[in-house]
Design an enzyme around this catalytic site. Structure first.
Site, PDB file in Angstrom:
ATOM      1  N   HIS A 272     -14.110   1.102  -7.307  1.00  0.00           N
ATOM      2  CA  HIS A 272     -13.672   0.374  -6.112  1.00  0.00           C
ATOM      3  C   HIS A 272     -12.803  -0.840  -6.444  1.00  0.00           C
ATOM      4  O   HIS A 272     -11.663  -0.922  -5.999  1.00  0.00           O
ATOM      5  CB  HIS A 272     -14.852  -0.030  -5.215  1.00  0.00           C
ATOM      6  CG  HIS A 272     -14.390  -0.768  -3.995  1.00  0.00           C
ATOM      7  ND1 HIS A 272     -14.427  -2.133  -3.912  1.00  0.00           N
ATOM      8  CD2 HIS A 272     -13.821  -0.343  -2.856  1.00  0.00           C
ATOM      9  CE1 HIS A 272     -13.917  -2.513  -2.742  1.00  0.00           C
ATOM     10  NE2 HIS A 272     -13.548  -1.441  -2.078  1.00  0.00           N
TER      11      HIS A 272
ATOM     12  N   GLU B 116     -15.368   7.781  -5.160  1.00  0.00           N
ATOM     13  CA  GLU B 116     -15.374   6.343  -5.456  1.00  0.00           C
ATOM     14  C   GLU B 116     -16.768   5.836  -5.829  1.00  0.00           C
ATOM     15  O   GLU B 116     -17.769   6.251  -5.251  1.00  0.00           O
ATOM     16  CB  GLU B 116     -14.880   5.563  -4.238  1.00  0.00           C
ATOM     17  CG  GLU B 116     -14.719   4.077  -4.517  1.00  0.00           C
ATOM     18  CD  GLU B 116     -14.084   3.350  -3.348  1.00  0.00           C
ATOM     19  OE1 GLU B 116     -12.940   2.896  -3.493  1.00  0.00           O
ATOM     20  OE2 GLU B 116     -14.723   3.254  -2.287  1.00  0.00           O
TER      21      GLU B 116
ATOM     22  N   GLU C 280      -6.174  -7.664  -4.615  1.00  0.00           N
ATOM     23  CA  GLU C 280      -5.584  -7.463  -3.292  1.00  0.00           C
ATOM     24  C   GLU C 280      -5.445  -8.780  -2.526  1.00  0.00           C
ATOM     25  O   GLU C 280      -4.496  -8.951  -1.757  1.00  0.00           O
ATOM     26  CB  GLU C 280      -6.502  -6.492  -2.521  1.00  0.00           C
ATOM     27  CG  GLU C 280      -6.075  -6.200  -1.100  1.00  0.00           C
ATOM     28  CD  GLU C 280      -6.959  -5.150  -0.450  1.00  0.00           C
ATOM     29  OE1 GLU C 280      -7.994  -4.776  -1.058  1.00  0.00           O
ATOM     30  OE2 GLU C 280      -6.614  -4.695   0.653  1.00  0.00           O
TER      31      GLU C 280
ATOM     32  N   ASP D 138      -2.859   3.149   2.510  1.00  0.00           N
ATOM     33  CA  ASP D 138      -4.244   2.706   2.616  1.00  0.00           C
ATOM     34  C   ASP D 138      -4.866   3.429   3.814  1.00  0.00           C
ATOM     35  O   ASP D 138      -4.244   4.344   4.382  1.00  0.00           O
ATOM     36  CB  ASP D 138      -4.350   1.182   2.743  1.00  0.00           C
ATOM     37  CG  ASP D 138      -5.528   0.624   1.927  1.00  0.00           C
ATOM     38  OD1 ASP D 138      -6.510   1.352   1.761  1.00  0.00           O
ATOM     39  OD2 ASP D 138      -5.438  -0.524   1.474  1.00  0.00           O
TER      40      ASP D 138
ATOM     41  N   HIS E 208      -7.915   6.190   2.844  1.00  0.00           N
ATOM     42  CA  HIS E 208      -9.368   6.319   3.046  1.00  0.00           C
ATOM     43  C   HIS E 208      -9.567   7.068   4.371  1.00  0.00           C
ATOM     44  O   HIS E 208      -9.596   6.444   5.431  1.00  0.00           O
ATOM     45  CB  HIS E 208     -10.042   4.949   3.157  1.00  0.00           C
ATOM     46  CG  HIS E 208      -9.773   4.014   2.015  1.00  0.00           C
ATOM     47  ND1 HIS E 208     -10.667   3.809   0.990  1.00  0.00           N
ATOM     48  CD2 HIS E 208      -8.722   3.206   1.746  1.00  0.00           C
ATOM     49  CE1 HIS E 208     -10.172   2.919   0.133  1.00  0.00           C
ATOM     50  NE2 HIS E 208      -8.991   2.544   0.575  1.00  0.00           N
TER      51      HIS E 208
HETATM   52 FE   FE2 Z   1      -7.746   0.996  -0.224  1.00  0.00          FE
END
Ligand code: FE2
Ligand code: BEZ
Length: 411
Positions: A180, A142, A210, A309, A64
């Site tokens: 997302h 996204e 997650e 990430d 990101h």
């Molecule tokens: Fe992520």
């Protein structure tokens, strides 16, 4: 045509020596030097310094970039407190992030050997920087939003951003669609976005399972997410459960990020549907997720790849650092075979998952390669050495073009 002769070459099957690589924009042939010189008489030979490894450029399939401004603003250790800190600091972090900062990070990633990325873009703040970057880019626009009354507005904004990204014509830049997560996107919105992805033949990605809080919320609309959803979204119930969410992706192989809390049946579903699991070991550690059971992932025959990430949940986007962390964390996996798996998970398998023709030093693949200075006259080098030693990167090639000015020099 160019011919390069390093001391070792990292192939997806392991390290080899006494071979050279003929390449132009693509890798043409890997063979003994004499054979290449005979076949390609006009080729320019690149003189390498002694003691080098040629390996594929690294591919980071989940980053990101819009959160590049974060260093000490966000709270680590546990997912929900982190999410609260993201909501608190989001405006400020985004206001500190511009094309210049993102371009600087992309350049730093390039010098660190990352030649392709999957960028998860929430606001298109990263469009200009990725459109003009040296790297190959899969740009995932996204979509997020669990409120049913926001579906039309959010979908409209998403399509506008997606259209903008699809207007980028530079070679090596491709679009994609990011959902997302199951907790944050209403199923109506997911269906609309996936329908569009199918119509436009776009690759898809999503965050999945997650945190422990996410697992609990999706299972029974309880746990740490409950007060979060009550406070911010006046919601009492999860908009998806795990099975329902996964069903929406049937027949659409997708890059599923994290899945630390996926059970064996869900892992089997990922395998059956040819989804790819993106593992982000440092991010998982910092946000308090349990360690991904890679042994179980492999037993379930789920294809997995490695990513950083964003800097919202990491201290570095460096690809070698992600491999180092995974190598240390996954202490039940045998060192050298796992090190080679990590190298492949950060190169060929990640490239294949992003549908990019790079990630391997092999005939027909893009010549995206790194020349490392191993600085020791050694008979043998192991996959773990490449991960651990922070070998200086003498040159980075993308589509056969030297990105650092061929500063490794001719001797
Ligand atoms: Fe992520
Ligand atoms: C939402 O927009 O609905 C949402 C965003 C972040 C976390 C959870 C939900």
């Amino acid at each position: 045509m160019k011919i390069i002769t390093p001391s070792f070459i990292l192939l997806s099957s392991g390290l080899v020596k006494n071979l050279s690589v003929a390449f132009d924009k693509e890798v043409v042939l890997v063979a003994p030097l004499k054979e290449l010189l005979d076949r390609f008489k006009d080729a320019q030979t690149i003189e390498c310094k002694a003691d080098t490894v040629l390996m594929p450029g690294l591919v980071n399939p989940h980053v990101h970039l819009e959160f590049c401004a974060n260093k000490a603003d966000l709270q680590y250790g546990s997912f929900i407190p982190w999410l609260h800190s993201v909501i608190d600091k989001r405006e400020e972090l985004l206001s500190r992030c511009d094309t210049k900062l993102i371009s600087q990070h992309l350049e730093q990633m390039l010098k660190g050997g990352t030649t392709a990325i999957g960028a998860i873009s929430s606001y298109a703040l990263d469009l200009k920087a990725t459109a003009t970057a040296a790297q190959k880019v899969r740009f995932f626009s996204e979509i997020i939003g669990s409120s049913p009354n926001m579906v039309d507005a959010l979908y409209g904004d998403f399509v506008a951003r997606l259209d903008e990204s699809m207007g980028i014509t530079r070679e090596g830049f491709y679009s994609g669609v990011a959902i997302h997560s199951p907790y944050s996107v209403h199923p109506v919105l997911i269906k609309k976005a996936l329908k569009l992805a199918k119509e436009r033949d776009l690759l898809t990605t999503a965050h999945l399972l997650e945190s422990r809080a996410e697992r609990e919320w999706l299972k029974s609309s309880s746990g740490e997410f409950k007060p979060f959803f009550q406070k911010f979204l006046s919601q009492d119930r999860a908009v998806n459960d795990v099975d329902g969410f996964l069903k929406l992706f049937r027949g659409l192989p997708t890059l599923m990020t994290h899945a630390n809390y996926a059970n064996i049946d869900e892992l089997k579903e990922l395998s059956q549907e040819q989804h790819t699991l993106i593992h982000c070991p440092i991010s998982n550690r910092l946000l308090g997720s349990k360690k991904l059971d890679l042994h179980k992932v492999q037993e379930a025959k789920v294809e997995w790849i490695l990513a950083s990430d964003g800097l919202s949940s990491n201290y570095t986007l460096d690809g070698f650092e992600q491999m180092r962390a995974a190598l240390m964390m996954q202490d039940e996996l045998e060192l050298e075979p796992f090190a080679l798996e990590l190298l492949n998970g950060a190169t060929i398998r990640a490239a294949d998952a992003l549908k990019l023709n790079c990630g391997a030093i092999s005939t027909g693949r893009a010549a995206d390669m790194l020349l490392l200075d191993i600085s020791s006259n050694t008979e043998q080098i192991l996959p773990s050495h490449i991960i651990l030693h922070k070998y200086p990167i003498l040159e980075v090639y993308i589509d056969g073009k030297a990105q650092l000015g061929e500063s490794h020099g001719r001797s």
